[in-house]
Design a protein around this motif. Structure first.
Motif, PDB file in Angstrom:
ATOM      1  N   ARG A  62       0.811  -1.217   0.000  1.00  0.00           N
ATOM      2  CA  ARG A  62       0.000   0.000   0.000  1.00  0.00           C
ATOM      3  C   ARG A  62       0.849   1.274   0.000  1.00  0.00           C
TER       4      ARG A  62
ATOM      5  N   ARG B 250       0.283   8.454  -1.877  1.00  0.00           N
ATOM      6  CA  ARG B 250      -1.083   8.846  -1.523  1.00  0.00           C
ATOM      7  C   ARG B 250      -1.328  10.339  -1.716  1.00  0.00           C
TER       8      ARG B 250
ATOM      9  N   TRP C 293      -1.870   4.008   1.055  1.00  0.00           N
ATOM     10  CA  TRP C 293      -3.146   3.955   0.363  1.00  0.00           C
ATOM     11  C   TRP C 293      -4.135   3.085   1.141  1.00  0.00           C
ATOM     12  N   GLU C 294      -5.406   3.310   0.896  1.00  0.00           N
ATOM     13  CA  GLU C 294      -6.442   2.546   1.574  1.00  0.00           C
ATOM     14  C   GLU C 294      -6.391   1.078   1.163  1.00  0.00           C
TER      15      GLU C 294
ATOM     16  N   ARG D  37      -9.167   1.065  -2.703  1.00  0.00           N
ATOM     17  CA  ARG D  37      -8.176   1.540  -3.689  1.00  0.00           C
ATOM     18  C   ARG D  37      -8.744   1.427  -5.095  1.00  0.00           C
TER      19      ARG D  37
ATOM     20  N   THR E 235      -9.366  11.055  -4.768  1.00  0.00           N
ATOM     21  CA  THR E 235      -8.035  10.475  -4.617  1.00  0.00           C
ATOM     22  C   THR E 235      -6.954  11.455  -4.185  1.00  0.00           C
TER      23      THR E 235
END
Length: 465
Positions: free
Chosen positions: A256, A362, A421-422, A427, A463
């Motif tokens: 991630r 991110r 990131w999620e 994502r 995003t």
């Protein structure tokens, strides 16, 4: 739209850039455990530039570069060939932590990095079809033109002078290149065309000549303080540097960290002189636009148009299609855009299509970092601006490893921390929603909307673009 394909059409096989020089056979792998001063994971631009500058600065250093495939297999051998001074990140975000002056220093360092790459290529005998013709950005709708003027105003606020970027009249644009439907354009001298694979392979040869070992066919399965672990042995080193860009998600523990975002390209057959007489493009400028679903293009040294954009932007779970195969609908979509820009090309065919991944943090801002306590470091997250940025990053990593306090180590991307990131499926949903909204926004603006569509603003919010 279905694109016409040439009899010699190739899909994937890394990229078109290897057709003239050949896809290399991977070199020898690591053979057992190894002691080194610096272990570099990844033999793309970032890893190779880092090795180059470290070995130049301190020839006694034992440096091992570890690569899963072959040097230049990833984005370094697949990109659009833009040696651009564009900042790999948001100036506003960098300024929040370091102030506006630091951002201006970073921008000037990016401009200087273009000439640094050109200088090293000349010194090392690397013929990478380099032409510093600058960069053209065109607008093909009223909304795009408004964004172009807003972008120019922002560049002025960040210190870009008339010598750095300027608005072109319609006549000036037409004298350079004739883009169908263009209503506004800017030009900056801070960009050069390259042949990416020639540059990365030449750089790998230069690094080897300096005495650096590049171990290919050697995937790294673990990065930890003091070691890089592979199935073929462990490299123990005082510094372990992660230089894996879009392939970072493949390393355990980093899934991630950076999003592997797909970008795709097509290249035409060689175009005859009468078509070039109609199009122009004699200055070899790089060409981009102000669409949300933007394009990037170059006139190649052998008289083709290489034309890129987003295809299938993201694969679930941060997966990667390593060989670069591109879906037919993506090829068709790029062909439709290309022939909208240049209708004269419509009677020719696509000769090659390919895809690659770029690394996206991110907050969409690049980072360079070395933790001297653990010896772990990294650079990347270039969001598509890696050809130039990787050189600046490699020089910065060199200074950080050697403990130097320099202008480069004081730049605002050094030591920057970014949240992950999620998890999935957030994502996947976020990225695909973003690009779906961008496509809809472009369609509305092309249909006559004179301002930026609210859909694009929603996509940015989703995003954090």
């Amino acid at each position: 739209m279905t694109a016409p394909l040439s009899p010699d059409f190739v899909n994937g096989e890394v990229s078109f850039w290897y057709r003239s020089i050949g896809v290399p056979e991977p070199g020898g792998p690591l053979d057992g455990n190894l002691e080194a001063d610096v272990a570099i994971v990844g033999a793309g631009y970032t890893g190779l530039w880092t090795a180059y500058y470290l070995k130049k600065a301190q020839p006694s250093l034992r440096i091992a570069v570890l690569e899963k495939e072959f040097a230049g297999f990833g984005a370094s051998g697949r990109n659009g060939g833009w040696l651009t001074g564009a900042l790999a990140g948001s100036p506003e975000r960098y300024a929040k932590t370091h102030g506006a002056d630091a951002v201006r220093r970073l921008q000037r360092a990016m401009f200087a990095a273009i000439d640094e790459v050109i200088k090293v290529a000349a010194a090392e005998g690397i013929d990478a079809d380099i032409v510093k013709g600058g960069e053209l950005t065109v607008a093909r709708s009223a909304a795009q033109a408004a964004r172009l003027h807003e972008s120019l105003a922002a560049q002025r606020r960040w210190g870009w002078t008339e010598e750095d970027v300027r608005l072109l009249s319609t006549g000036e644009l037409d004298s350079r290149i004739r883009v169908n439907g263009a209503v506004a354009a800017t030009w900056t001298p801070h960009c050069a065309r390259i042949q990416p694979a020639k540059l990365v392979r030449g750089l790998a040869e230069a690094v080897r000549r300096l005495g650096v070992e590049i171990y290919e066919r050697t995937p790294v399965t673990e990065i930890a303080p003091g070691r890089a672990v592979t199935p073929r042995g462990t490299v123990r080193a005082g510094y372990v540097l992660r230089c894996t860009e879009g392939f970072t998600a493949r390393i355990p523990g980093y899934r991630r960290a950076w999003l592997p975002l797909n970008s795709s390209m097509i290249v035409t057959e060689p175009l005859p002189d009468d078509v070039w007489a109609e199009i122009g493009w004699d200055g070899q400028e790089l060409l981009g636009d102000m669409a949300h679903y933007y394009i990037y293009a170059q006139r190649t040294a052998d008289g083709r148009i290489a034309f890129g954009g987003r295809g299938k932007p993201y694969l679930y779970g941060s997966r990667i299609d390593a060989r670069g195969h591109t879906p037919a609908w993506t090829i068709g979509a790029l062909w439709e855009l290309l022939t909208a820009f240049f209708p004269a090309v419509a009677r020719f065919r696509v000769d090659h299509a390919w895809s690659g991944v770029l690394g996206v943090p991110r907050d969409w801002c690049s980072t360079v970092h070395v933790d001297r306590a653990t010896g772990l470091g990294w650079a990347g997250g270039y969001t598509g601006h890696g050809v130039t940025t990787s050189n600046l990053a490699g020089r910065t990593l060199c200074d950080l490893v050697l403990g130097r306090e320099t202008e480069l180590t004081g730049l605002p991307w050094v030591g920057r921390r970014v949240r992950a990131w999620e998890p999935e499926p957030l994502r996947w949903l976020g990225v695909h929603s973003m690009y779906r909204l961008y496509r809809l926004a472009d369609a509305r603006e092309s249909a006559g909307l004179a301002r930026t569509s609210v859909l694009a603003k929603i996509a940015d919010l989703i995003t954090g673009h």
